[in-house]
Design a protein around this motif. Structure first.
Motif, short mmCIF file in Angstrom:
data_model
loop_
_atom_site.label_atom_id
_atom_site.label_comp_id
_atom_site.label_asym_id
_atom_site.label_seq_id
_atom_site.Cartn_x
_atom_site.Cartn_y
_atom_site.Cartn_z
N VAL A 133 26.64 71.65 42.13
CA VAL A 133 25.23 71.42 42.46
C VAL A 133 25.08 71.55 43.96
CG1 VAL A 133 23.30 69.80 42.39
CG2 VAL A 133 24.95 69.84 40.51
N THR A 134 24.23 72.48 44.39
CA THR A 134 23.93 72.62 45.82
C THR A 134 22.42 72.62 45.99
OG1 THR A 134 24.02 75.04 45.73
CG2 THR A 134 26.06 73.89 46.32
N PHE A 135 21.98 72.11 47.11
CA PHE A 135 20.54 72.02 47.37
C PHE A 135 20.30 72.06 48.86
CE2 PHE A 135 22.37 67.83 46.83
CZ PHE A 135 21.95 67.15 47.97
N GLU A 136 19.06 72.31 49.23
CA GLU A 136 18.68 72.35 50.64
C GLU A 136 17.19 72.11 50.74
OE1 GLU A 136 17.98 77.09 51.34
OE2 GLU A 136 20.04 76.34 51.51
N GLY A 137 16.73 72.00 51.98
CA GLY A 137 15.30 71.84 52.21
C GLY A 137 15.01 71.53 53.65
N GLU A 138 13.75 71.38 53.91
CA GLU A 138 13.27 70.95 55.22
C GLU A 138 12.24 69.87 54.96
OE1 GLU A 138 11.01 72.75 59.14
OE2 GLU A 138 12.10 74.10 57.82
N ALA A 139 12.42 68.73 55.59
CA ALA A 139 11.57 67.59 55.31
C ALA A 139 11.41 66.75 56.58
CB ALA A 139 12.18 66.74 54.19
N PRO A 140 10.45 65.84 56.58
CA PRO A 140 10.28 64.96 57.73
C PRO A 140 11.55 64.18 58.04
CG PRO A 140 8.40 64.76 56.27
CD PRO A 140 9.44 65.59 55.55
N ASN A 141 11.83 64.00 59.31
CA ASN A 141 13.00 63.24 59.74
C ASN A 141 12.65 61.76 59.67
OD1 ASN A 141 15.21 62.09 60.92
ND2 ASN A 141 15.25 63.42 62.68
N GLU A 142 12.94 61.15 58.55
CA GLU A 142 12.65 59.74 58.34
C GLU A 142 13.97 58.97 58.25
OE1 GLU A 142 8.45 60.51 56.02
OE2 GLU A 142 10.07 59.57 54.92
N PRO A 143 13.96 57.71 58.63
CA PRO A 143 15.21 56.92 58.60
C PRO A 143 15.78 56.77 57.19
CG PRO A 143 13.51 55.79 59.87
CD PRO A 143 12.85 56.94 59.17
N VAL A 144 17.08 56.66 57.13
CA VAL A 144 17.82 56.42 55.89
C VAL A 144 17.65 54.96 55.51
CG1 VAL A 144 20.15 56.31 54.92
CG2 VAL A 144 19.50 58.23 56.39
N SER A 145 17.36 54.69 54.26
CA SER A 145 17.29 53.31 53.80
C SER A 145 18.57 52.95 53.06
CB SER A 145 16.07 53.09 52.90
OG SER A 145 16.19 53.83 51.71
N SER A 146 18.89 51.68 53.10
CA SER A 146 20.08 51.16 52.42
C SER A 146 19.61 50.17 51.37
CB SER A 146 21.01 50.45 53.41
OG SER A 146 21.42 51.34 54.41
N CYS A 147 19.78 50.53 50.10
CA CYS A 147 19.33 49.67 49.01
C CYS A 147 20.49 48.84 48.48
CB CYS A 147 18.73 50.51 47.88
SG CYS A 147 18.08 49.45 46.55
N HIS A 148 20.28 47.54 48.41
CA HIS A 148 21.31 46.59 47.99
C HIS A 148 21.03 46.00 46.61
CE1 HIS A 148 23.14 46.44 52.05
NE2 HIS A 148 21.90 46.72 52.43
N CYS A 149 20.14 46.62 45.83
CA CYS A 149 19.84 46.07 44.51
C CYS A 149 21.07 46.19 43.60
CB CYS A 149 18.63 46.77 43.89
SG CYS A 149 18.96 48.40 43.18
N LYS A 150 21.06 45.40 42.53
CA LYS A 150 22.21 45.39 41.62
C LYS A 150 22.46 46.75 41.00
CE LYS A 150 24.27 43.07 37.71
NZ LYS A 150 24.10 42.15 36.60
N GLN A 151 21.40 47.46 40.59
CA GLN A 151 21.59 48.77 39.98
C GLN A 151 22.26 49.75 40.94
OE1 GLN A 151 18.20 50.59 38.16
NE2 GLN A 151 18.10 49.08 36.52
#
Length: 138
Positions: free
Chosen positions: A16-34
């Protein structure tokens, strides 16, 4: 005007390969159980408009697990790499997809952002990096 970045990514086996151009937004870190169950730790995600994600190969290799009443998690059916979180049935988020940051080619040009769902984080670690923390989503 918001700065954009070009991104490229793939699963572990390269099917699987992918690419794109998108707004430079900060990375979020999700700590939920799932998220912790899915990847054995916080899910580090770069959220982009769904229309900005283009598959260059293996789109049919991506399989989705319906993980809640409003979201699904995408993975490579060959190597099992966690790739995407998509709230496809949520009116506010259905047009965005969260890409697992570890799948992106370096350098990403991204920066770390908020920690979310900290109220349900694992008891085996502390969040001590000084980034904003939210009990639920930001």
């Amino acid at each position: 005007m918001t700065k954009t970045i070009e991104f490229k990514g793939c699963c572990l086996c390269g099917a699987v390969t992918f690419e794109g151009e998108a707004p430079n937004e900060p990375v979020s870190s999700c700590h939920c159980k799932q998220c912790r169950q899915w990847g054995s730790g916080p899910f580090e995600a770069y959220s982009v408009p769904l229309a900005d994600l283009m598959f260059t190969s293996g789109e049919d290799t991506v399989k989705y697990y319906e993980s809640s009443e409003f979201a699904r998690r995408g993975f490579c059916s060959k190597c099992g790499s966690n790739l995407f979180w998509h709230a496809d049935r949520h009116p506010q988020w259905k047009d965005r997809i969260a890409i697992a940051v570890g799948t992106l080619e370096q350098p990403t040009g991204l920066t770390a952002g908020n920690h979310i769902f900290c109220a349900t984080k694992g008891d085996y670690y502390e969040i001590e990096d000084g980034r904003p923390q939210y009990a639920h989503e930001d």
